[in-house]
Design a protein around this motif. Structure first.
Motif, PDB file in Angstrom:
ATOM      1  N   ASP A 186       0.835  -1.189   0.000  1.00 49.02           N
ATOM      2  CA  ASP A 186       0.000   0.000   0.000  1.00 49.02           C
ATOM      3  C   ASP A 186       0.877   1.249   0.000  1.00 49.02           C
ATOM      4  O   ASP A 186       2.061   1.200   0.356  1.00 49.02           O
ATOM      5  CB  ASP A 186      -0.905   0.028   1.238  1.00 49.02           C
ATOM      6  CG  ASP A 186      -1.938  -1.092   1.214  1.00 49.02           C
ATOM      7  OD1 ASP A 186      -2.359  -1.481   0.103  1.00 49.02           O
ATOM      8  OD2 ASP A 186      -2.314  -1.575   2.295  1.00 49.02           O
ATOM      9  N   ASP A 187       0.292   2.364  -0.372  1.00 51.41           N
ATOM     10  CA  ASP A 187       1.007   3.640  -0.349  1.00 51.41           C
ATOM     11  C   ASP A 187       1.259   4.091   1.085  1.00 51.41           C
ATOM     12  O   ASP A 187       0.509   3.753   1.997  1.00 51.41           O
ATOM     13  CB  ASP A 187       0.183   4.732  -1.036  1.00 51.41           C
ATOM     14  CG  ASP A 187       0.017   4.504  -2.519  1.00 51.41           C
ATOM     15  OD1 ASP A 187       0.721   3.637  -3.075  1.00 51.41           O
ATOM     16  OD2 ASP A 187      -0.810   5.192  -3.129  1.00 51.41           O
ATOM     17  N   ILE A 188       2.319   4.875   1.246  1.00 55.58           N
ATOM     18  CA  ILE A 188       2.543   5.611   2.491  1.00 55.58           C
ATOM     19  C   ILE A 188       2.210   7.059   2.182  1.00 55.58           C
ATOM     20  O   ILE A 188       2.682   7.619   1.199  1.00 55.58           O
ATOM     21  CB  ILE A 188       4.003   5.509   2.972  1.00 55.58           C
ATOM     22  CG1 ILE A 188       4.367   4.055   3.267  1.00 55.58           C
ATOM     23  CG2 ILE A 188       4.227   6.374   4.205  1.00 55.58           C
ATOM     24  CD1 ILE A 188       5.837   3.857   3.564  1.00 55.58           C
ATOM     25  N   THR A 189       1.378   7.673   3.018  1.00 61.40           N
ATOM     26  CA  THR A 189       0.990   9.062   2.818  1.00 61.40           C
ATOM     27  C   THR A 189       1.562   9.905   3.950  1.00 61.40           C
ATOM     28  O   THR A 189       1.128   9.792   5.092  1.00 61.40           O
ATOM     29  CB  THR A 189      -0.544   9.197   2.767  1.00 61.40           C
ATOM     30  OG1 THR A 189      -1.044   8.384   1.705  1.00 61.40           O
ATOM     31  CG2 THR A 189      -0.957  10.636   2.533  1.00 61.40           C
ATOM     32  N   PHE A 190       2.568  10.716   3.620  1.00 63.80           N
ATOM     33  CA  PHE A 190       3.188  11.606   4.598  1.00 63.80           C
ATOM     34  C   PHE A 190       2.490  12.964   4.533  1.00 63.80           C
ATOM     35  O   PHE A 190       2.384  13.559   3.458  1.00 63.80           O
ATOM     36  CB  PHE A 190       4.677  11.785   4.310  1.00 63.80           C
ATOM     37  CG  PHE A 190       5.509  10.557   4.563  1.00 63.80           C
ATOM     38  CD1 PHE A 190       5.873  10.203   5.853  1.00 63.80           C
ATOM     39  CD2 PHE A 190       5.931   9.763   3.510  1.00 63.80           C
ATOM     40  CE1 PHE A 190       6.649   9.074   6.087  1.00 63.80           C
ATOM     41  CE2 PHE A 190       6.699   8.633   3.726  1.00 63.80           C
ATOM     42  CZ  PHE A 190       7.069   8.281   5.029  1.00 63.80           C
ATOM     43  N   THR A 191       2.039  13.459   5.678  1.00 70.71           N
ATOM     44  CA  THR A 191       1.322  14.737   5.731  1.00 70.71           C
ATOM     45  C   THR A 191       2.198  15.843   6.315  1.00 70.71           C
ATOM     46  O   THR A 191       3.182  15.581   7.000  1.00 70.71           O
ATOM     47  CB  THR A 191       0.045  14.601   6.586  1.00 70.71           C
ATOM     48  OG1 THR A 191       0.411  14.177   7.906  1.00 70.71           O
ATOM     49  CG2 THR A 191      -0.920  13.590   5.973  1.00 70.71           C
ATOM     50  N   ASN A 192       1.808  17.083   6.034  1.00 69.11           N
ATOM     51  CA  ASN A 192       2.486  18.281   6.558  1.00 69.11           C
ATOM     52  C   ASN A 192       3.978  18.306   6.239  1.00 69.11           C
ATOM     53  O   ASN A 192       4.815  18.628   7.083  1.00 69.11           O
ATOM     54  CB  ASN A 192       2.272  18.419   8.070  1.00 69.11           C
ATOM     55  CG  ASN A 192       0.820  18.685   8.402  1.00 69.11           C
ATOM     56  OD1 ASN A 192       0.166  19.494   7.740  1.00 69.11           O
ATOM     57  ND2 ASN A 192       0.287  18.002   9.393  1.00 69.11           N
ATOM     58  N   VAL A 193       4.295  17.963   4.996  1.00 72.00           N
ATOM     59  CA  VAL A 193       5.702  17.949   4.566  1.00 72.00           C
ATOM     60  C   VAL A 193       6.305  19.345   4.669  1.00 72.00           C
ATOM     61  O   VAL A 193       7.510  19.494   4.910  1.00 72.00           O
ATOM     62  CB  VAL A 193       5.808  17.401   3.123  1.00 72.00           C
ATOM     63  CG1 VAL A 193       7.233  17.489   2.597  1.00 72.00           C
ATOM     64  CG2 VAL A 193       5.302  15.963   3.075  1.00 72.00           C
ATOM     65  N   GLN A 194       5.489  20.379   4.529  1.00 72.48           N
ATOM     66  CA  GLN A 194       6.013  21.752   4.574  1.00 72.48           C
ATOM     67  C   GLN A 194       6.686  22.083   5.896  1.00 72.48           C
ATOM     68  O   GLN A 194       7.509  22.990   5.972  1.00 72.48           O
ATOM     69  CB  GLN A 194       4.889  22.771   4.271  1.00 72.48           C
ATOM     70  CG  GLN A 194       3.871  22.969   5.360  1.00 72.48           C
ATOM     71  CD  GLN A 194       2.773  21.916   5.397  1.00 72.48           C
ATOM     72  OE1 GLN A 194       2.766  21.009   4.580  1.00 72.48           O
ATOM     73  NE2 GLN A 194       1.861  22.041   6.328  1.00 72.48           N
ATOM     74  N   THR A 195       6.388  21.327   6.957  1.00 72.04           N
ATOM     75  CA  THR A 195       7.043  21.576   8.251  1.00 72.04           C
ATOM     76  C   THR A 195       8.514  21.165   8.242  1.00 72.04           C
ATOM     77  O   THR A 195       9.268  21.544   9.149  1.00 72.04           O
ATOM     78  CB  THR A 195       6.313  20.837   9.389  1.00 72.04           C
ATOM     79  OG1 THR A 195       6.356  19.420   9.130  1.00 72.04           O
ATOM     80  CG2 THR A 195       4.862  21.285   9.511  1.00 72.04           C
ATOM     81  N   LEU A 196       8.945  20.421   7.224  1.00 70.40           N
ATOM     82  CA  LEU A 196      10.335  19.984   7.132  1.00 70.40           C
ATOM     83  C   LEU A 196      11.195  20.878   6.252  1.00 70.40           C
ATOM     84  O   LEU A 196      12.401  20.700   6.182  1.00 70.40           O
ATOM     85  CB  LEU A 196      10.389  18.557   6.558  1.00 70.40           C
ATOM     86  CG  LEU A 196       9.675  17.465   7.318  1.00 70.40           C
ATOM     87  CD1 LEU A 196       9.806  16.138   6.569  1.00 70.40           C
ATOM     88  CD2 LEU A 196      10.207  17.319   8.735  1.00 70.40           C
TER      89      LEU A 196
END
Length: 198
Positions: A186-196
Motif C-alpha cells: 500500500d502507499d505511504i501518505t506523509f502529511t504536513n511535509v512543509q514543516t520539514l
C-alpha cells in the motif's frame, strides 16, 4: 366474523409491504452513508462497493517513519522548497516552485528485497494546497534523478531523491505519497511535509 378470503388477502398484502421495505434496491444512496463506519466489519460487508471506494489511506506525519508490510521502513530525511527559473526544469512556465524530498528506505526484514524493474510501479506523488493540487513529478533537474537500486539487502538503506514543481502559493498542506512497489504494498501518505522545509 371476518371473511376468511378477505383475511388471507390482507395477510398477503401486508407481507408484500414488508418485503418491499426490506428490498435491497431500496438501500440508501452513497451520499447518505458515512465512510468512517467502514471500519466496522458488519457495515463494510453490508456496503462492500461503498467501502471499497471510500477506503481510507493511513496517514503518517512527515516527521515520523512508516513501515510497509514487506518490512521496508520509510522516512523523509529532508525536504526543501525554492523558487527557481522554470527553464531549468521540465515543467510549465507557471510552475516555478521546486520541492525536493529525500526519502530513506531501510530493509528491516531478514531477506534481500528486490525492487520492481518497471519504474511505473514506484509511486512518488506530491499534492498541495486546500484542494490537493498535484505537483508535476517530471521536474527533473538536467543533471538527472536518483533511482532506487535493483535490490536492498537485509539491514541495508538507500536514499532516493524526488523532485517536483508546483505553482507559488501552495506551500500549505503538502502531502507526499510514496510506494516502492504498488503491485505488492500500500502507499505511504506523509502529511504536513512543509514543516520539514529548510
Amino acid at each position: 366474523m371476518l371473511n376468511t378470503r378477505l383475511s388471507v388477502g390482507l395477510f398477503v398484502a401486508a407481507g408484500a409491504l414488508v418485503l418491499a421495505a426490506c428490498d435491497s434496491s431500496a438501500a440508501p444512496d452513497a451520499a447518505s452513508l458515512d465512510p468512517t463506519k467502514c471500519a466496522d466489519p458488519n457495515f463494510a460487508s453490508a456496503h462492500k462497493d461503498f467501502c471499497v471506494d471510500n477506503a481510507s489511506v493511513p496517514e503518517t506525519p512527515a516527521t515520523e517513519a512508516a513501515t510497509l508490510s514487506n518490512g521496508l521502513k520509510v522516512r523523509i530525511v529532508s525536504a526543501k522548497s525554492e523558487t527557481v527559473d522554470s527553464n531549468a526544469y521540465d515543467s510549465g512556465p507557471t510552475e516555478n516552485v521546486v520541492v525536493t524530498i529525500a526519502t530513506e528506505i531501510t530493509n528491516t526484514g531478514n531477506a534481500t528485497l528486490v525492487f520492481p524493474t518497471a519504474k511505473s510501479n514506484v509511486r512518488t506523488e506530491l499534492s498541495y494546497g486546500a484542494n490537493h493540487a498535484k505537483a508535476t513529478n517530471s521536474a527533473v533537474q538536467k543533471s538527472g534523478p536518483t533511482d532506487l537500486p535493483e535490490q536492498l539487502v537485509a539491514g541495508g538503506s538507500v536514499t532516493m531523491m524526488s523532485t517536483f514543481t508546483m505553482r507559488a502559493g501552495g506551500a500549505d498542506n503538502v502531502v507526499f505519497r510514496f510506494n516502492p512497489d504498488s503491485t505488492t504494498t500500500d502507499d505511504i501518505t506523509f502529511t504536513n511535509v512543509q514543516t520539514l522545509y529548510k
